[in-house]
Scaffold this motif. Structure first.
Motif, PDB file in Angstrom:
ATOM      1  N   LYS A  86      70.246  29.482  34.592  1.00 41.60           N
ATOM      2  CA  LYS A  86      68.945  29.860  35.131  1.00 41.60           C
ATOM      3  C   LYS A  86      68.495  28.884  36.207  1.00 41.60           C
ATOM      4  N   LYS A  87      68.709  27.566  35.933  1.00 38.99           N
ATOM      5  CA  LYS A  87      68.335  26.563  36.925  1.00 38.99           C
ATOM      6  C   LYS A  87      69.168  26.709  38.191  1.00 38.99           C
ATOM      7  N   VAL A  88      70.512  26.968  37.986  1.00 39.42           N
ATOM      8  CA  VAL A  88      71.377  27.138  39.165  1.00 39.42           C
ATOM      9  C   VAL A  88      70.940  28.354  39.959  1.00 39.42           C
ATOM     10  N   ALA A 124      66.307  29.606  45.948  1.00 35.66           N
ATOM     11  CA  ALA A 124      65.627  28.782  46.941  1.00 35.66           C
ATOM     12  C   ALA A 124      66.472  28.622  48.202  1.00 35.66           C
ATOM     13  N   GLU A 125      67.791  28.395  47.973  1.00 38.87           N
ATOM     14  CA  GLU A 125      68.675  28.288  49.141  1.00 38.87           C
ATOM     15  C   GLU A 125      68.740  29.601  49.890  1.00 38.87           C
ATOM     16  N   ARG A 173      74.080  35.734  39.511  1.00 38.81           N
ATOM     17  CA  ARG A 173      73.240  36.694  38.791  1.00 38.81           C
ATOM     18  C   ARG A 173      74.027  37.390  37.693  1.00 38.81           C
ATOM     19  N   GLN A 174      75.284  37.684  37.952  1.00 33.58           N
ATOM     20  CA  GLN A 174      76.129  38.322  36.939  1.00 33.58           C
ATOM     21  C   GLN A 174      76.344  37.400  35.742  1.00 33.58           C
ATOM     22  N   LEU A 175      76.502  36.099  35.988  1.00 28.51           N
ATOM     23  CA  LEU A 175      76.659  35.142  34.883  1.00 28.51           C
ATOM     24  C   LEU A 175      75.389  35.113  34.012  1.00 28.51           C
ATOM     25  N   PHE A 176      74.228  35.124  34.608  1.00 27.12           N
ATOM     26  CA  PHE A 176      72.961  35.062  33.866  1.00 27.12           C
ATOM     27  C   PHE A 176      72.754  36.323  33.025  1.00 27.12           C
ATOM     28  N   ASP A 177      73.075  37.516  33.592  1.00 24.89           N
ATOM     29  CA  ASP A 177      72.941  38.758  32.831  1.00 24.89           C
ATOM     30  C   ASP A 177      73.921  38.815  31.680  1.00 24.89           C
TER      31      ASP A 177
END
Length: 717
Positions: free
Chosen positions: A587-589, A595-596, A666-670
């Motif tokens: 989530k932090k990444v 932001a980037e 995003r795929q990793l977070f989901d």
């Protein structure tokens, strides 16, 4: 009303005979009474048989033997009577016996030693001691001293004739009113405030008594003496008065004239003494017989004065003094027989309590004035004369008392004529205007101090200060109320804004649930929106937006379908999940990448402007080359180096992107979220509440499995 029988006590006089003389009496205690037995010795010198009765027995409340002290007599006999007088009951103590048997010694006391004080001085001392124990109660004490000599009354306490002859003393006469109450004319009553004053008056009275020497007694009192103590008490805060009187009576001794051999004045005195004692015995006999309707109180002055003490409103006590010497044994038996008749008399003692006459008179006067005022108002009669200065001063005092009185039941007594009523109103108006003026001055100065020039001795200064303090407090309360109103207005505005925001949020949720979300250049995520440049890499941008939209819809659907209790359980499980640290890291990444991406979006916008400028230059360059070839005839297919350089710059600007990195993160977070949900389902599957019925439990498990299978499928649709 208290039914009170006359108590009788016997006191044996010490004998002057030496030891060895035959004892002529015997005392025995029987239950609550005492038995006194008297013995008449058999006379053997007469030479004949004596068949007369030799033993006589009498019963008394108590018998005091020859060794009894004066203090014991007071404690057993007089203390109770004195206490009853303090409560408001009348009391009488009288001593009866033959001459020389110790009556005066018992009542008045001896003169040789302080311990020989009699009933009268000890009673006075005891009463004033009790007065000091009740400082809040108001006591008023008066004393009188009456002597009855030859059936005539004399005042022994007349201050004008101290130490004079008996004939010069004021004669006391008896008067009887319609109610049968006896009043004694010319008998003085002297107020006393302490024991010393009362003993001084007692000494004066004893000095004026008639005494003489007889063959039976060296100092025989030749008259009946009645020392009376009048007590009036009022308790604090009470309008009722308690009145009582205590008679302390020293009767003259009876004597046998043939035995004493007196003559002349002593004989005349003995006749009157015996006659008055005979009348006393007749009254006692009449009272002891229930069938008697007439009581001969008027036969003598002694019985008239003691009317209340004998069968009336009084608590009476008798002391029978007995001489047990052989020569006086027959008179002692007569004294004991008289005491037995006295014991049969019953008195009806009542509490002497009445309203204070002064208060009663004041109340009646006030009631009469009120009635006159009401009558004046009803008839319309008005006084036209001017109000006097005395009336004005009185009205002013009444107004000041009314203002200063803090009692809620206080009243202002207003006279019944209009001129006095108008005067009261003018005084009240002046006080109110003065208080307002002082209050206004204090408010203008901004302080609560008293006005300048106000004297501390002014009777209205305290009222003015109270009014000033009250108005200052009122202003403070007004400011506080205004402040609270402002705070309530601000809170209402905030509440309305929050209600409006809540309504807008509910409306947006309804719109998002009813229709499909359209493609936008904004990526929806709880971390924050990221603006991407529309028109640049449209294909990759649409894919990324669609994936974000699907993930957001899946999470919304999951939250909507889960119940509140299940949602709470899921939140608790997510906090304690083992791989939660990895999710937080992703989530932090992802937040950092967003932001980037936002920064790169700004750069993309800059690159877009550069590309547009380069395209414009390239187009201008192409146009200029075409025009030049047409005019010069030198058109060629070879690329222009400047045009190639511009194309390379455009390609370099297009290569600055992060779409692939964001999509991967995003795929990793989901994936982590789906993993948490699946493990939560596996954990809660084992904690399904069952009923214990096999058939019902099977249906519950089947329903739960179907539901768990259906939730992920609907979430992915």
């Amino acid at each position: 009303m208290v039914k009170h029988g006359i108590k009788i006590f016997a006191r044996i006089k010490p004998s002057n005979k030496t030891a060895g003389v035959r004892k002529l009496f015997e005392v025995a205690e029987e239950e609550s009474l005492y038995k006194l037995s008297l013995f008449i010795p058999h006379s053997e010198a007469s030479g004949h048989v004596n068949n007369k009765k030799e033993t006589f027995s009498f019963r008394f409340n108590k018998v005091f033997e020859q060794t009894t002290t004066q203090d014991e007599i007071f404690e057993k006999v007089a203390r109770e009577v004195a206490d009853n007088c303090l409560e408001g009951y009348n009391g009488t103590i009288f001593a009866y016996g033959q001459t020389g048997s110790g009556k005066t010694f018992t009542v008045t006391g001896g003169v040789e030693r302080y311990s020989e004080r009699g009933v009268i001085p000890r009673t006075l001392s005891y009463l004033f001691q009790q007065f000091q124990k009740s400082p809040d109660t108001m006591f008023t004490t008066h004393i009188s001293y009456l002597e009855i000599y030859n059936d005539k009354g004399y005042d022994l306490l007349d201050p004008k004739h101290e130490a004079s002859k008996l004939e010069n003393l004021p004669k006391v006469t008896l008067l009887e009113d319609g109610g049968g109450t006896i009043h004694m004319k010319n008998l003085s009553m002297h107020p006393v405030t302490n024991e010393e004053e009362s003993l001084n008056w007692l000494f004066i009275g004893d000095t004026n008594r008639i005494m003489a020497e007889t063959p039976m007694n060296m100092a025989s009192t030749r008259s009946h003496c009645i020392f009376t103590i009048h007590i009036m008490s009022r308790e604090p805060g009470s309008d009722m008065l308690k009145k009582s009187k205590l008679h302390l009576v020293d009767l003259a001794g009876s004597e046998r004239v043939g035995k004493t051999g007196v003559s002349g004045t002593l004989l005349n005195e003995a006749k009157y003494i015996n006659l008055s004692l005979l009348c006393l015995e007749q009254v006692i006999v009449a009272l002891s017989e229930k069938s008697r309707t007439h009581i001969p109180y008027r036969n003598s002055m002694l019985t008239s004065v003691l009317r209340d003490s004998l069968g009336g409103n009084c608590m009476t006590t008798m002391i029978a003094t007995c001489s047990v010497e052989n020569k006086n044994i027959h008179e002692t038996i007569s004294t004991c027989r008289f005491s037995q008749r006295v014991a049969l008399v019953k008195n009806e003692a009542t509490l002497n309590k009445e309203l204070d006459p002064k208060l009663m008179v004041a109340r009646l006067k006030a009631e009469i004035q009120d009635l006159k005022d009401e009558l004046s108002l009803a008839t319309g009669e008005q006084r036209t004369d001017e109000v006097t200065d005395e009336e004005k001063e009185k009205c002013k005092q009444l107004v000041e008392q009314f203002i200063n009185d803090t009692s809620p039941e206080c009243q202002l007594v207003v006279a019944g004529n209009m001129r006095m009523i108008q005067l009261y109103f003018r005084l009240l108006r002046a006080e109110i205007l003065k208080a307002r003026k002082d209050c206004a001055g204090v408010v203008d100065d901004g302080s609560t101090a008293s006005p300048v020039g106000a004297s501390s001795k002014d009777p209205n200064s305290e009222i003015q200060q109270n009014v000033v303090v009250s108005n200052t407090g009122l202003l403070g309360l007004r400011d506080l109320l205004r402040q609270r109103d402002d705070e309530i207005s601000v809170l209402l505005k905030i509440l309305k804004q929050e209600k409006r925001k809540t309504a807008d949020a509910e409306a947006s949720l309804k719109r998002s649930g009813s229709q499909q979300m359209r493609p936008s250049s904004t990526i929806l995520d709880p971390i924050g929106p990221v603006q991407l440049e529309p028109g640049v890499h449209a294909k990759e941008q649409d894919v990324f937006v669609r994936q974000s939209q699907e993930s957001f819809e899946w999470r919304s659907a999951m939250k909507t379908r889960l119940s509140q209790a299940r949602q709470e359980a899921f939140d608790t499980f997510r906090k304690n999940f083992a791989d939660m640290r990895a999710m937080d890291k992703h989530k932090k990444v992802l937040k950092t990448k967003y932001a980037e991406a936002k920064t790169l979006g700004e750069r993309v916008n800059t690159c877009r402007l550069i590309i547009n400028k380069l395209k414009g230059k390239t187009e201008k360059l192409r146009i200029s080359r075409g025009v030049k070839g047409l005019t010069d005839g030198s058109a060629t297919e070879d690329p222009d180096p400047k045009e190639e350089e511009l194309k390379c710059s455009i390609e370099r600007e297009k290569s600055n992107k992060m779409d692939n990195v964001l999509t991967q993160q995003r795929q990793l977070f989901d994936h982590d979220k789906i993993k948490v949900a699946s493990q939560f389902r596996s954990v809660t599957r084992d904690s399904i509440p069952l009923t214990g019925d096999p058939k019902a439990d099977a249906d519950i498990l089947a329903f739960y499995k179907a539901r768990q299978k259906l939730i992920p499928e609907r979430a992915l649709q």
